[in-house]
Design an enzyme around this catalytic site. Structure first.
Site, short mmCIF file in Angstrom:
data_model
loop_
_atom_site.label_atom_id
_atom_site.label_comp_id
_atom_site.label_asym_id
_atom_site.label_seq_id
_atom_site.Cartn_x
_atom_site.Cartn_y
_atom_site.Cartn_z
N SER A 36 35.06 39.61 51.08
CA SER A 36 36.05 38.83 51.82
C SER A 36 35.40 37.69 52.60
O SER A 36 35.87 36.56 52.61
CB SER A 36 36.83 39.74 52.79
OG SER A 36 37.56 40.72 52.10
N GLY B 79 41.82 38.15 42.92
CA GLY B 79 43.08 37.84 43.59
C GLY B 79 42.87 37.17 44.93
O GLY B 79 43.64 36.29 45.33
N GLN C 281 45.64 38.58 52.48
CA GLN C 281 45.57 37.44 51.58
C GLN C 281 46.71 36.46 51.84
O GLN C 281 46.49 35.24 51.89
CB GLN C 281 45.61 37.92 50.12
CG GLN C 281 44.37 38.70 49.71
CD GLN C 281 44.44 39.20 48.28
OE1 GLN C 281 45.43 38.97 47.58
NE2 GLN C 281 43.41 39.91 47.84
N ASP D 203 41.27 48.95 49.99
CA ASP D 203 40.44 49.00 48.78
C ASP D 203 39.70 50.33 48.62
O ASP D 203 39.07 50.55 47.59
CB ASP D 203 39.41 47.87 48.80
CG ASP D 203 40.05 46.52 48.56
OD1 ASP D 203 41.06 46.45 47.84
OD2 ASP D 203 39.54 45.52 49.11
N SER E 296 49.56 41.86 54.56
CA SER E 296 48.65 41.37 53.52
C SER E 296 47.74 40.32 54.12
O SER E 296 48.19 39.24 54.52
CB SER E 296 49.42 40.77 52.34
OG SER E 296 48.54 40.06 51.49
N ARG F 121 46.85 50.37 41.13
CA ARG F 121 45.76 51.24 41.58
C ARG F 121 46.28 52.61 42.02
O ARG F 121 45.52 53.59 42.00
CB ARG F 121 44.99 50.55 42.70
CG ARG F 121 43.57 51.00 42.82
CD ARG F 121 42.81 50.15 43.81
NE ARG F 121 42.07 49.06 43.17
CZ ARG F 121 41.48 48.09 43.84
NH1 ARG F 121 41.56 48.04 45.15
NH2 ARG F 121 40.80 47.15 43.20
#
Length: 448
Positions: A29, A101, A176, A326, A174, A357
């Site tokens: 990240s 992503g 992201q 993750d 999120s 996942r």
């Protein structure tokens, strides 16, 4: 885009405990963000400890295509000569983001604030992942997007000529999406405001401040509110990338599960919004401690000592998901070895990672004789009390974390565990098998 030929691997119980000290690759990240912020800062940014996995190298290539000078000066050492906020140029060719992503979504935010046209694609896995969750809020800047059905890559973006600031409430936590909105807001006058229902990793906010932007964070009844003052002059600043806690998770869990083991993972990032796995493993009874705590590049860092422990099942609350999103596959492996039942709650976000996942993790366990069920957005694992049967072959779905989690399970199972393809491990953890094998006698991880 072509991708590596499938590389099956298998892992078996080692003939001796795992022991030793090791470092893991740099935080993915932070590596992505260091390259991006360096590209839009004034001056030259020196980066040390950069993760040189495929995902991050895609980001480096994209920043070059957008006009920044990005050069490697040594192992993990990189130099980025930036163009200043608003200074990126139109790329001459398609931006191929491979499997990442994070790179794709953050870059969409960055491009949205620049008056350029770009086309973005990725590998087969990334082309299945939804981008609408990012393009919808970014459209408020004035940027335009053309995507495949379902908001998927390949897509085209025309950034805004006169970008507007964003005021957006995230429907799902999120990092992201939050980061994409903040990156778009850099080029817009006024204040960009993002509200997240649960705190997510804050590397973007930390690095924005490190480069000189004004960012404020406030906890309110509405959620955590992040505000950014637009059009700052970002000034080049050195970045020291700590070891990735998501990568550290694999040797840590392996040490907890292989009898007699003691492993020290050095220089791991300990950002409190990334340490949900450590908190959960400690609740399960894990012998984990932190040594040599310090601050490096604005981020807390330390060495994690993990020793073999008989674990017990727990319930993991949904609010913890953003801080360990993750790590759920490898936590499920730990839960499989524990005594009793572990329920991991609120895992909807796992359905839109490199693979579904959540389903892939349940299938990983089932293929190796462990009872696991999906109940709504929860994963429920029936522990074996240290007697994981193993013996299965795991379908990885081109997901590096599923592959590594399955190989960790093989080290602790009664029969070897195989994966159909380990080629994608290099996207985040180059040299994973060799590093794990270096902790014990022989080569417990090898070709299937």
């Amino acid at each position: 885009m072509s991708h590596p030929a499938p590389r099956p691997l298998r892992a078996a119980a080692p003939s001796a405990p795992l022991a030793g000290r090791l470092g893991v690759p740099g935080d993915k990240s932070i590596s992505h963000r260091a390259l991006m912020f360096g590209a839009i800062a004034v001056g030259t940014t020196e980066i040390t400890g950069l993760l040189e996995g495929e995902d991050v190298l895609r980001t480096a290539a994209a920043m070059r295509a957008l006009g920044a000078e990005v050069t490697q000066t040594g192992p993990g050492a990189w130099r980025v000569a930036g163009r200043g906020v608003g200074g990126l140029v139109e790329p001459a060719d398609v931006l191929d983001m491979g499997n990442s992503g994070t790179a794709a979504r953050l870059l969409l935010g960055l491009i949205s604030g620049h008056p350029v046209f770009a086309v973005m694609t990725g590998d087969a896995s990334l082309r299945r992942r939804p981008m609408k969750r990012v393009t919808d809020p970014l459209a408020a800047t004035g940027a335009q997007f053309w995507t495949r059905e379902g908001g998927r890559l390949p897509l085209a973006v025309r950034g805004a000529t006169d970008p507007l600031p964003i005021d957006y409430v995230l429907p799902v936590a999120s990092a992201q999406v939050k980061s994409a909105c903040l990156l778009a807001g850099l080029c817009a006058p006024g204040t960009t405001r993002v509200v997240e229902p649960e705190p997510t990793r804050d590397h973007t906010e930390n690095m924005l401040r490190h480069f000189g932007a004004t960012v404020a964070v406030a906890d309110t009844p509405e959620g955590r509110v992040v505000t950014l003052e637009g059009q700052p002059e970002l000034v080049a600043a050195p970045v020291v990338v700590p070891g990735d806690p998501s990568s550290a998770a694999f040797p840590i869990v392996a040490a907890l599960l292989v009898p007699g083991s003691r492993v020290v993972v050095e220089n791991v990032g300990l950002n409190p919004l990334r340490t949900g796995l450590i908190a959960t493993l400690r609740e399960m009874g894990a012998a984990l401690r932190i040594e040599n705590e310090r601050i490096a590049g604005g981020e807390p860092v330390g060495d994690i000592v993990a020793e073999y422990t008989e674990l017990s099942g727990v319930t993991v609350p949904p609010r913890r998901a953003p801080s360990m999103i993750d790590e759920y596959p490898v936590l499920a492996v730990a839960a499989a070895a524990a005594r009793g039942t572990t329920r991991m709650r609120g895992l909807a976000e796992l359905r839109v990672k490199e693979s579904d996942r959540l389903a892939a993790t349940a299938a990983l366990l089932a293929a190796n004789g462990v009872t696991a069920t999906i109940e709504g957005d929860d994963l429920v694992v029936q522990g074996t009390g240290g007697a994981i049967p193993g013996g299965g072959t795991v379908e990885t779905h081109m997901d590096h974390r599923i592959a590594m989690s399955a190989l960790v399970m093989g080290l602790a199972a009664r029969a070897p565990v195989a994966v159909d393809d380990a080629a994608f491990i290099d996207t985040s953890f180059p040299g994973f098998a060799a590093l794990m094998n270096g902790l014990t006698a022989g080569t417990p991880i090898g070709p299937a």
